[in-house]
Design an enzyme around this catalytic site. Structure first.
Site, PDB file in Angstrom:
ATOM      1  N   GLU A   1     -14.824 -39.262 -22.034  1.00 38.49           N
ATOM      2  CA  GLU A   1     -15.051 -38.477 -23.256  1.00 38.49           C
ATOM      3  C   GLU A   1     -13.762 -38.456 -24.046  1.00 38.49           C
ATOM      4  O   GLU A   1     -13.239 -37.402 -24.374  1.00 38.49           O
ATOM      5  CB  GLU A   1     -15.346 -37.032 -22.855  1.00 38.49           C
ATOM      6  CG  GLU A   1     -16.740 -36.559 -23.003  1.00 38.49           C
ATOM      7  CD  GLU A   1     -16.914 -35.157 -22.419  1.00 38.49           C
ATOM      8  OE1 GLU A   1     -18.029 -34.838 -22.042  1.00 38.49           O
ATOM      9  OE2 GLU A   1     -15.931 -34.395 -22.333  1.00 38.49           O
TER      10      GLU A   1
ATOM     11  N   CYS B   1       2.878 -21.512 -47.624  1.00 37.38           N
ATOM     12  CA  CYS B   1       3.788 -20.368 -47.537  1.00 37.38           C
ATOM     13  C   CYS B   1       3.902 -19.937 -46.076  1.00 37.38           C
ATOM     14  O   CYS B   1       3.538 -18.817 -45.700  1.00 37.38           O
ATOM     15  CB  CYS B   1       3.276 -19.232 -48.407  1.00 37.38           C
ATOM     16  SG  CYS B   1       3.130 -19.737 -50.117  1.00 37.38           S
TER      17      CYS B   1
END
Ligand SMILES: *Cc1c(COP(=O)(O)O)cnc(C)c1O
Length: 424
Positions: free
Chosen positions: A278, A347
């Site tokens: 996977e 920010c």
């Protein structure tokens, strides 16, 4: 190993005429070659199949390429299942490895005929209650607890992770109970799954995990009598984000798993078990890059280069402090004699793609190529600070390019608001 971009400055400039930066770009040729090498490495196993972890890079074009290379898809949510449905991928080509699974998600996986991987013992009762029947084939996720450690050379620990602290999977006792109860409820064939360590660059991880799971399979088979159909080694094979890191050798890894298979399963008459993987990162990380433009420079106590991309486009450095190699396109051969922090405009002071990185002198307008962003890159994107998700571009095998997901516009950002109640 030296890290080379799969994109030249010329090609980047050609694409940018059509599709402004920032964008994620993927290399079809690399993706296909890598998938073929993986399939070859496990071709000794009759039922082998890679189920690409969709969460790493949920783009239908890339999913279809991997499907063409023989891969199935690993999903963990309703929307990821829908994405497979939209690509007409269903049934045994889907592995549903979820946790904290909502009712609708489980029902959707069942309706699509996916292999269902139960994360918890309580999910046995849960599926009995919410599904019309217990699926004929069912998988359970194992957690051995404790610490998983692999020694490398010179006694250095090469891989370390702490399954004992991880929220996933069942104890062995629970696995045994789950298999017994599921068999009583009508399940006929079983799978075993475990994910013990992430982004391992050791060639020994998969073979070691395989031996743990193979031995578990033998014990569970003996105790419960059930037929084990597949063993899912899940994800975790890593990539060399840093130039000095070793590159995993998939042929060696496949051979290492084969040796454990021959040694542990075959003598028990369990040589018909299929191996599943996977992988997400291994399939796509090196074959994707974030392409951005240097739009600002700033010199205070340190030297900063600001990009038109930010952590909302690639969160790994901000979230995990991950290293992503950076190439200034067209300056590949220039000396790396400038020390920069390469930043985005969020920010948030952790919005830095690189800190104290030695790079060639960067000029405003330079095209910055951030390596190994093909998995857990775009997909972890978010809209903080009103930043919009970028476009995704496919560099095709013939050298042409295609937009495979447009960039978000403010309209997308506003789509979930309803302003009709406001009177301005
Ligand atoms: C994330 C994940 C994967 C893929 O992990 P990679 O590190 O990308 O290989 C596979 N299986 C499950 C259940 C996962 O959660």
């Amino acid at each position: 190993m030296e890290k080379k971009p799969f994109l030249s400055l010329d090609k980047a400039q050609e694409i940018i005429k059509d599709i402004p930066t920032p964008f994620h770009i993927y290399d079809e040729k690399g993706i296909r070659e890598n998938a073929r090498a993986l399939n070859k490495a496990f071709s000794w196993n009759k039922g082998y199949k890679e189920y690409f972890a969709v969460k790493a890079t949920p783009n239908p074009y890339l999913m279809k390429i991997l499907e063409e290379e023989g891969c199935g898809m690993d999903c963990s949510s309703y929307t990821e299942l829908m994405l497979c449905e939209s690509c007409s991928i269903s049934g045994e080509n889907i592995m549903f490895s979820s946790n904290v699974t909502p009712v609708e998600d489980m029902q959707k996986a069942y309706e699509m005929g996916a292999y269902i991987n139960l994360d918890d013992y309580t999910h046995v009762e849960f599926i009995k209650k919410i599904l019309p029947e217990v699926p004929k084939t069912i998988c359970c996720r194992y957690n051995p607890g404790g610490v998983f450690e692999l020694a490398g050379s010179e006694d250095k620990v090469q891989v370390m992770d702490t399954p004992g602290d991880s929220k996933y999977g069942m104890t062995e006792e629970q696995m045994e109970k789950a298999f017994t109860e599921l068999a009583e409820a009508g399940a006929e064939e079983f799978g075993i799954h475990a994910f013990l360590a992430s982004n391992t660059v050791s060639n020994e991880y998969y073979p070691e995990l395989a031996s743990i799971l193979f031995e578990l399979a033998v014990r569970l088979h003996k105790k419960t009598g059930v037929k084990i159909k597949f063993i899912n080694l899940s994800g975790g094979v890593g990539v060399d984000y840093k130039p000095e890191e070793p590159r995993t050798d998939i042929a060696y890894i496949g051979e290492g798993v084969r040796k454990k298979f021959e040694k542990i399963l075959v003598p028990e008459g369990m040589g018909d078990i299929a191996i599943f993987t996977e992988l997400g990162r291994y399939m796509l990380a090196p074959f994707g890059a974030l392409v951005a433009t240097a739009i600002h420079e700033k010199h205070i106590y340190k030297d900063y280069i600001g990009l038109d991309a930010c952590a909302a486009n690639l969160m790994r450095p901000a979230m995990y402090g991950s290293y992503h190699h950076i190439t200034v396109l067209g300056k590949e051969d220039k000396p790396c004699d400038h020390k920069y922090d390469v930043t985005g405009g969020l920010c948030e002071n952790n919005d830095k793609f690189a800190i104290d990185r030695m790079l060639p002198k960067i000029d405003i307008g330079d095209i910055i190529y951030i390596h190994d962003a093909g998995a857990h890159g775009f997909s972890m994107g978010y809209n903080y600070n009103g930043k919009l998700r970028s476009a995704e571009v496919l560099l095709k095998e013939d050298g042409s390019f295609k937009l495979i997901r447009r960039a978000e516009t403010p309209k997308d950002y506003f789509a979930t608001f309803d302003f009709s109640e406001f009177k301005f």
